[in-house]
Write a protein that holds these residues in place. Structure first.
Motif, PDB file in Angstrom:
ATOM      1  N   SER A 185      -2.426  -5.354 -15.666  1.00 29.73           N
ATOM      2  CA  SER A 185      -1.752  -4.416 -14.774  1.00 29.73           C
ATOM      3  C   SER A 185      -2.333  -4.468 -13.366  1.00 29.73           C
ATOM      4  O   SER A 185      -3.433  -4.980 -13.129  1.00 29.73           O
ATOM      5  N   VAL A 202       6.979  -1.466 -12.450  1.00 31.21           N
ATOM      6  CA  VAL A 202       5.553  -1.739 -12.647  1.00 31.21           C
ATOM      7  C   VAL A 202       5.267  -3.198 -12.311  1.00 31.21           C
ATOM      8  O   VAL A 202       5.962  -4.109 -12.769  1.00 31.21           O
ATOM      9  N   ASN A 237       1.322   6.488 -17.710  1.00 33.43           N
ATOM     10  CA  ASN A 237       1.094   5.168 -17.111  1.00 33.43           C
ATOM     11  C   ASN A 237       0.991   4.082 -18.180  1.00 33.43           C
ATOM     12  O   ASN A 237       1.535   2.979 -18.021  1.00 33.43           O
ATOM     13  N   SER A 273      -1.949   4.222  -8.362  1.00 35.45           N
ATOM     14  CA  SER A 273      -1.079   5.168  -9.051  1.00 35.45           C
ATOM     15  C   SER A 273      -0.959   4.837 -10.538  1.00 35.45           C
ATOM     16  O   SER A 273      -0.683   5.699 -11.340  1.00 35.45           O
ATOM     17  N   LEU A 274      -1.167   3.556 -10.914  1.00 33.62           N
ATOM     18  CA  LEU A 274      -1.019   3.166 -12.322  1.00 33.62           C
ATOM     19  C   LEU A 274      -2.401   3.092 -12.983  1.00 33.62           C
ATOM     20  O   LEU A 274      -2.803   2.053 -13.510  1.00 33.62           O
ATOM     21  N   GLY A 300       2.775   3.704 -10.901  1.00 32.93           N
ATOM     22  CA  GLY A 300       2.432   4.728 -11.868  1.00 32.93           C
ATOM     23  C   GLY A 300       2.583   6.152 -11.359  1.00 32.93           C
ATOM     24  O   GLY A 300       3.174   6.407 -10.311  1.00 32.93           O
ATOM     25  N   HIS A 301       1.997   7.091 -12.130  1.00 32.16           N
ATOM     26  CA  HIS A 301       2.148   8.526 -11.876  1.00 32.16           C
ATOM     27  C   HIS A 301       0.896   9.206 -11.313  1.00 32.16           C
ATOM     28  O   HIS A 301       0.970  10.363 -10.899  1.00 32.16           O
ATOM     29  N   SER A 302      -0.245   8.541 -11.337  1.00 32.58           N
ATOM     30  CA  SER A 302      -1.490   9.203 -10.928  1.00 32.58           C
ATOM     31  C   SER A 302      -1.560   9.419  -9.427  1.00 32.58           C
ATOM     32  O   SER A 302      -0.999   8.653  -8.637  1.00 32.58           O
TER      33      SER A 302
END
Length: 270
Positions: A31, A13, A61, A44-45, A36-38
């Motif tokens: 951030s 991250v 996230n 994505s975060l 991230g996962h999105s």
């Protein structure tokens, strides 16, 4: 004066820190959208639960971001954020409010303050200005969400004054970090916004650059100036000077991405 710098954690991250805060051992971070996962358009975060993204992806996230910063995700306190100037004082009884479920966030609030060690405060942004505040003497912190409405409402200034009232904070002792947000290079406003600036800031002409029938607004300077008014020195204020709208590969931008995007988070804890 401190600096703002980006770093990558061991969990991949990317986030930013203010060196003046880090020197005091204050755990905090802002951030990016990286790590991230999105999925698109929240890639994505994304840390915002109110964006239309998958809630489980957002929670994952948030856990990643908190892990990177070194703070417990289940204790994070968040707010509803309605572009107002209400400030909420947070105690340990509020731990975890809004951390995983948006409806549990503190209602109708755009700034949080606390003097409780180990209680993380987190707000969310996609062009609006994150203002992080540390009082190292009285041992208190604050965080403000300052879009144009919050900036005109002097929410950053009022957050420090609330800390003064509740925790005996001396504004001159405070360190402030103004995080990545839309810069004067990209933030055009119209007469409706300009009229509000004129009403609140005698120095409004120093905050804008005319562009035909519109103006380029410097929210960073507007927040810095209102903090100076209550005794916070220039050397105690760090401005990241990073425009989110001009850096969409790294940050979310509501304006540059036509309103359909994720949110970065700003977190801070004693």
């Amino acid at each position: 004066m401190g600096e703002f710098m980006l770093k990558q954690s061991v969990n991949k991250v990317w986030y930013g820190i203010f060196t003046s805060f880090a020197a005091l051992g204050i755990r905090h971070g802002i951030s990016t959208r990286l790590g991230g996962h999105s999925t698109a358009p929240f890639l994505s975060l994304n840390l915002g639960l109110h964006t239309g993204d998958d809630a489980e992806a957002v929670w994952n996230n948030r856990q990643l971001f908190c892990q990177a910063v070194g703070l417990p995700p289940d204790k994070v306190v968040t707010a509803e954020q309605i572009h107002g100037n209400v400030i909420g004082q947070v105690t340990m009884a509020d731990a975890g409010r809004g951390a995983k479920h948006y409806h549990e966030a503190i209602k109708g609030t755009d700034a949080l303050i606390t003097n409780v060690p180990g209680l993380p405060l987190m707000l969310f942004f996609a062009d609006c200005v994150p203002v992080l505040i540390v009082d190292p003497v009285a041992k208190a912190i604050g965080i403000s969400h300052a879009g144009w409405k919050g900036t005109v409402g002097k929410i950053a200034q009022k957050t420090v004054l609330a800390m003064q009232q509740q925790f005996n904070t001396n504004p001159a002792d405070c360190l402030v970090g103004i995080g990545p947000s839309i810069g004067p290079c990209c933030y055009e406003v119209d007469e409706a916004v300009l009229s509000k600036l004129r009403a609140e800031f005698p120095y409004w002409e120093q905050l804008v650059i005319p562009r035909k029938k519109r103006w380029q607004l410097n929210l960073w300077e507007a927040n810095r100036r209102q903090l100076r008014e209550i005794g916070i020195g220039d050397t105690n204020i760090t401005v990241s000077s990073i425009c989110t709208a001009d850096n969409t590969p790294i940050f979310f931008s509501h304006r540059a991405e036509s309103g359909h995007t994720g949110r970065i988070g700003a977190i801070i804890s004693l």
